[in-house]
Design a protein around this motif. Structure first.
Motif, PDB file in Angstrom:
ATOM      1  N   ALA A 111       6.119   2.113  -4.626  1.00  0.00           N
ATOM      2  CA  ALA A 111       5.276   2.932  -3.758  1.00  0.00           C
ATOM      3  C   ALA A 111       5.479   4.414  -4.054  1.00  0.00           C
ATOM      4  O   ALA A 111       4.511   5.194  -4.107  1.00  0.00           O
ATOM      5  CB  ALA A 111       5.587   2.630  -2.292  1.00  0.00           C
ATOM      6  N   CYS A 143       3.681   5.319  -7.245  1.00  0.00           N
ATOM      7  CA  CYS A 143       2.231   5.398  -7.080  1.00  0.00           C
ATOM      8  C   CYS A 143       1.822   6.679  -6.361  1.00  0.00           C
ATOM      9  O   CYS A 143       1.018   7.465  -6.872  1.00  0.00           O
ATOM     10  CB  CYS A 143       1.717   4.176  -6.320  1.00  0.00           C
ATOM     11  SG  CYS A 143      -0.063   4.250  -5.992  1.00  0.00           S
ATOM     12  N   THR A 149      -3.316   0.415   0.253  1.00  0.00           N
ATOM     13  CA  THR A 149      -3.528   0.944  -1.097  1.00  0.00           C
ATOM     14  C   THR A 149      -2.429   0.457  -2.032  1.00  0.00           C
ATOM     15  O   THR A 149      -2.691   0.044  -3.169  1.00  0.00           O
ATOM     16  CB  THR A 149      -3.577   2.479  -1.061  1.00  0.00           C
ATOM     17  OG1 THR A 149      -4.653   2.891  -0.211  1.00  0.00           O
ATOM     18  CG2 THR A 149      -3.786   3.059  -2.448  1.00  0.00           C
ATOM     19  N   TYR A 150      -1.191   0.500  -1.555  1.00  0.00           N
ATOM     20  CA  TYR A 150      -0.079  -0.007  -2.360  1.00  0.00           C
ATOM     21  C   TYR A 150      -0.292  -1.474  -2.730  1.00  0.00           C
ATOM     22  O   TYR A 150      -0.086  -1.887  -3.874  1.00  0.00           O
ATOM     23  CB  TYR A 150       1.236   0.153  -1.597  1.00  0.00           C
ATOM     24  CG  TYR A 150       2.367  -0.627  -2.214  1.00  0.00           C
ATOM     25  CD1 TYR A 150       3.020  -0.165  -3.348  1.00  0.00           C
ATOM     26  CD2 TYR A 150       2.756  -1.858  -1.677  1.00  0.00           C
ATOM     27  CE1 TYR A 150       4.035  -0.906  -3.941  1.00  0.00           C
ATOM     28  CE2 TYR A 150       3.773  -2.600  -2.262  1.00  0.00           C
ATOM     29  CZ  TYR A 150       4.407  -2.124  -3.392  1.00  0.00           C
ATOM     30  OH  TYR A 150       5.397  -2.861  -3.988  1.00  0.00           O
ATOM     31  N   HIS A 202      -5.249   1.977  -8.153  1.00  0.00           N
ATOM     32  CA  HIS A 202      -4.471   3.210  -8.267  1.00  0.00           C
ATOM     33  C   HIS A 202      -2.979   2.916  -8.338  1.00  0.00           C
ATOM     34  O   HIS A 202      -2.223   3.660  -8.977  1.00  0.00           O
ATOM     35  CB  HIS A 202      -4.744   4.131  -7.069  1.00  0.00           C
ATOM     36  CG  HIS A 202      -6.109   4.740  -7.058  1.00  0.00           C
ATOM     37  ND1 HIS A 202      -6.567   5.569  -8.062  1.00  0.00           N
ATOM     38  CD2 HIS A 202      -7.120   4.644  -6.161  1.00  0.00           C
ATOM     39  CE1 HIS A 202      -7.802   5.958  -7.788  1.00  0.00           C
ATOM     40  NE2 HIS A 202      -8.163   5.408  -6.647  1.00  0.00           N
ATOM     41  N   CYS A 203      -2.538   1.859  -7.659  1.00  0.00           N
ATOM     42  CA  CYS A 203      -1.114   1.527  -7.630  1.00  0.00           C
ATOM     43  C   CYS A 203      -0.746   0.404  -8.598  1.00  0.00           C
ATOM     44  O   CYS A 203       0.424   0.008  -8.657  1.00  0.00           O
ATOM     45  CB  CYS A 203      -0.689   1.138  -6.213  1.00  0.00           C
ATOM     46  SG  CYS A 203      -0.607   2.533  -5.061  1.00  0.00           S
ATOM     47  N   ALA A 247       2.101   1.224 -11.091  1.00  0.00           N
ATOM     48  CA  ALA A 247       3.402   1.308 -10.419  1.00  0.00           C
ATOM     49  C   ALA A 247       3.901  -0.075 -10.023  1.00  0.00           C
ATOM     50  O   ALA A 247       5.097  -0.380 -10.171  1.00  0.00           O
ATOM     51  CB  ALA A 247       3.291   2.206  -9.190  1.00  0.00           C
ATOM     52  N   ARG A 248       2.996  -0.918  -9.519  1.00  0.00           N
ATOM     53  CA  ARG A 248       3.416  -2.282  -9.178  1.00  0.00           C
ATOM     54  C   ARG A 248       3.920  -3.014 -10.420  1.00  0.00           C
ATOM     55  O   ARG A 248       4.940  -3.714 -10.379  1.00  0.00           O
ATOM     56  CB  ARG A 248       2.258  -3.060  -8.536  1.00  0.00           C
ATOM     57  CG  ARG A 248       1.853  -2.580  -7.155  1.00  0.00           C
ATOM     58  CD  ARG A 248       0.942  -3.590  -6.457  1.00  0.00           C
ATOM     59  NE  ARG A 248      -0.263  -3.889  -7.219  1.00  0.00           N
ATOM     60  CZ  ARG A 248      -1.439  -3.288  -7.058  1.00  0.00           C
ATOM     61  NH1 ARG A 248      -1.561  -2.319  -6.148  1.00  0.00           N
ATOM     62  NH2 ARG A 248      -2.487  -3.628  -7.784  1.00  0.00           N
TER      63      ARG A 248
END
Length: 433
Positions: A75, A78, A178-179, A184-185, A188-189
Motif C-alpha cells: 500500500a 502504491c 483502490t489498493y 494503479h496498485c 505494488a501488489r
C-alpha cells in the motif's frame, strides 16, 4: 463486505497552530531506505517486527507480522511511491517534506470496543499510529483503510476541520478499495506478492440510497463509508475532465484553504476551475455513470450485474397518463440523485421531460446501455430530452440535485439547506418507469 465501525479521533484534535505541510519551501531530499523507529508514538512495547516503513507491535506470531508488513508495504509503494501521496512517516507538524522519516507503528490489540481498528495520532509529534484488533490484522479492508487515515493525517490540511470529518471515512475506504482492485496498485501488489482483491463497494446503499446528500454522516442512515465511488470516479476520470484524475490526491489536501473549514467539494471546484467545468457538472456526470456503474472499475460493474435485482430503484409514483412524481422520501438532496430504470418494448424513441416543483435545480441525463456494454449519455436541455433505444438496449433516467451554489455543510450535522430534497415530476413517452 461488512462495513466496520472504526474511530478517527477528530474531536480530540486541538487546533493546529504550527505550519502544516505546504507545497514546500525546501526541495525535499530523498527519504532513506529504512525509516527510523519511534517507540514513543502510541503505547510502545517490548516485542515488534520491523520493515522499511512500519513497525508491527505484538503480532500473534511472525507469520501474522509478515503478512501485515507485506500488505502495508504494498500500500505504501502504491500510494506514496507511485501516486505521490505524502508519506505517513513525515510529521504533519513540519512545513516541509525533508524528513525526519519515522516508521508507522501498528499495534495488535486483543479487542477494540465497537471497532475492528482505529487510528489515533500524537499531536505533539504529528505522527499517527494504527490500533488493530487481533482478528483483523491481515484483512486489507481494515488495515489499509486505517493506513488511509494515516495518509490523511500526514497531509495535515483536514485536521480539526469539522466539515471534512465524515470525508475521512470516504477517503479511507477509497484507499482500501483502490489498493485491492485498481490497476494503479497492481505493480505494488505484484512487488509484494499481494493478490488482487474484491471490491468493498456497497452498491445497494450507494445506488439504492442515491437520493441522500452525497456524503452523509447521519446516525443510522449514514453513507460516508459507502460514498467512496465518487472519489473513484474522480480518480479514474472516465470523462477526461481537466483537473481530475490521480492528481486529486494530494490536491484535495494541498489546495485546501488553511483553517477555512470548507468542504472537499469547494476544493474540487477550484481544482477543475481552469478547465471551465463546474463541480455541479462533475457530480451530475458521476451519478449518470453510476446508472450502469461505468466508472472504469470492472469489479464494481460485475458486482452491479449480480446485485442489480436487489437494488431499490423505486423512486417515482405513477400519476397516470405517462406522468410520474418523485416519492417524497426519495427526493434528491444536496448533490444526491435518483437513478430510474426505464422499461421499453423493442426499438422505440423515448422522450422525457423533468419539471421541478417549487425550489431547486436539477440536472437530468438519459443513459442507454448497449448489449455490448457500451454506454451513451444524453444531456437533457432545459429538463427535456429524447433518445432512440434499440432492441437489446436498456435505458435509465438519472436526475441529480445540482444547486447553483455550493453549501458549507457538516455531514454529521445536516440542516434543511442540504437535507431537503427537490420535488419534481417526469413526463415519459415511449417508456414507463
Amino acid at each position: 463486505m461488512k462495513t466496520l465501525t472504526q474511530i478517527v479521533s477528530l474531536s480530540a484534535v486541538s487546533t493546529l497552530v504550527d505550519a502544516l505541510p505546504s507545497t514546500g519551501v525546501l526541495i525535499p531530499r530523498a527519504p532513506p531506505s529504512d525509516f527510523t523507529p519511534n517507540p514513543n508514538v502510541g503505547p510502545g512495547g517490548s516485542r515488534w517486527k520491523d520493515s522499511p516503513h512500519f513497525r508491527i507491535y505484538g503480532a500473534t506470531n511472525d507469520a501474522v507480522a509478515d503478512r501485515t508488513i507485506a500488505m502495508l508495504e504494498a500500500a505504501y509503494n502504491c500510494f506514496v511511491d507511485d501516486l505521490g501521496w505524502r508519506s505517513p512517516g513525515l510529521s504533519f507538524r513540519q512545513d516541509h517534506d525533508n524528513g525526519p522519516w519515522h516508521k508507522l507503528n501498528v499495534y495488535q490489540l486483543e479487542t477494540l470496543p465497537g471497532a475492528a481498528a482505529n487510528t489515533p495520532t500524537d499531536l505533539n509529534r504529528g505522527l499517527a499510529w494504527l490500533n488493530v484488533a487481533k482478528t483483523w490484522m491481515t484483512e486489507p479492508g481494515v488495515v489499509v483503510h486505517e493506513f488511509g487515515h494515516a495518509l490523511t493525517y500526514s497531509a495535515g490540511w483536514w485536521i480539526d476541520q469539522y466539515r471534512t470529518g465524515a470525508w475521512w471515512e470516504t477517503v479511507a475506504n477509497f484507499v482500501a478499495d483502490t489498493y485491492l482492485t485498481s490497476p494503479h496498485c497492481a505493480p505494488a501488489r505484484a512487488k509484494y506478492n499481494q493478490p488482487e482483491g474484491n471490491t468493498i463497494m456497497e452498491l445497494k446503499k450507494v445506488i439504492g440510497d442515491s437520493f441522500q446528500v452525497i456524503v452523509d454522516g447521519t446516525v443510522n442512515t449514514a453513507n460516508h463509508y459507502q460514498a467512496f465511488p465518487f472519489l473513484t470516479y474522480l480518480h479514474n476520470n472516465p470523462d477526461q475532465i481537466q483537473g481530475l484524475g490521480t492528481s486529486i490526491f494530494p490536491g484535495v489536501w494541498t489546495q485546501y484553504k488553511r483553517y477555512s473549514d470548507e468542504t472537499p467539494l469547494h476544493v474540487l471546484e477550484r481544482l477543475i476551475a481552469p478547465g471551465g467545468t463546474k463541480i455541479q457538472t462533475v457530480v451530475a456526470k458521476y451519478w449518470a455513470r453510476m446508472a450502469f456503474v461505468d466508472i472504469n472499475h470492472p469489479k464494481a460493474q460485475t458486482m452491479w450485474r449480480s446485485q442489480r435485482s436487489q437494488i431499490n430503484y423505486a423512486n417515482l409514483d405513477n400519476q397516470g397518463s405517462g406522468r410520474w412524481r418523485v416519492k417524497s422520501a426519495r427526493r434528491p438532496r444536496y448533490m444526491g440523485a435518483n437513478i430510474i430504470p426505464l422499461k421499453t418494448n423493442g426499438a422505440v424513441n423515448v422522450s422525457v421531460t423533468v419539471t421541478v416543483s417549487g425550489a431547486g435545480r436539477l440536472t437530468p441525463t438519459l443513459v442507454v446501455r448497449q448489449a455490448s456494454g457500451a454506454v451513451r449519455y444524453i444531456e437533457m436541455v432545459s429538463g427535456s430530452g429524447n433518445v432512440a433505444v434499440g432492441n437489446g438496449e436498456e435505458a435509465m433516467l438519472v436526475v441529480v440535485n445540482t444547486p447553483a451554489n455550493l453549501v458549507l455543510f457538516d455531514p454529521f450535522k445536516l440542516t434543511a439547506e442540504t437535507n431537503t430534497g427537490v420535488d419534481y415530476t417526469v413526463q415519459i413517452v415511449g417508456a414507463t418507469a
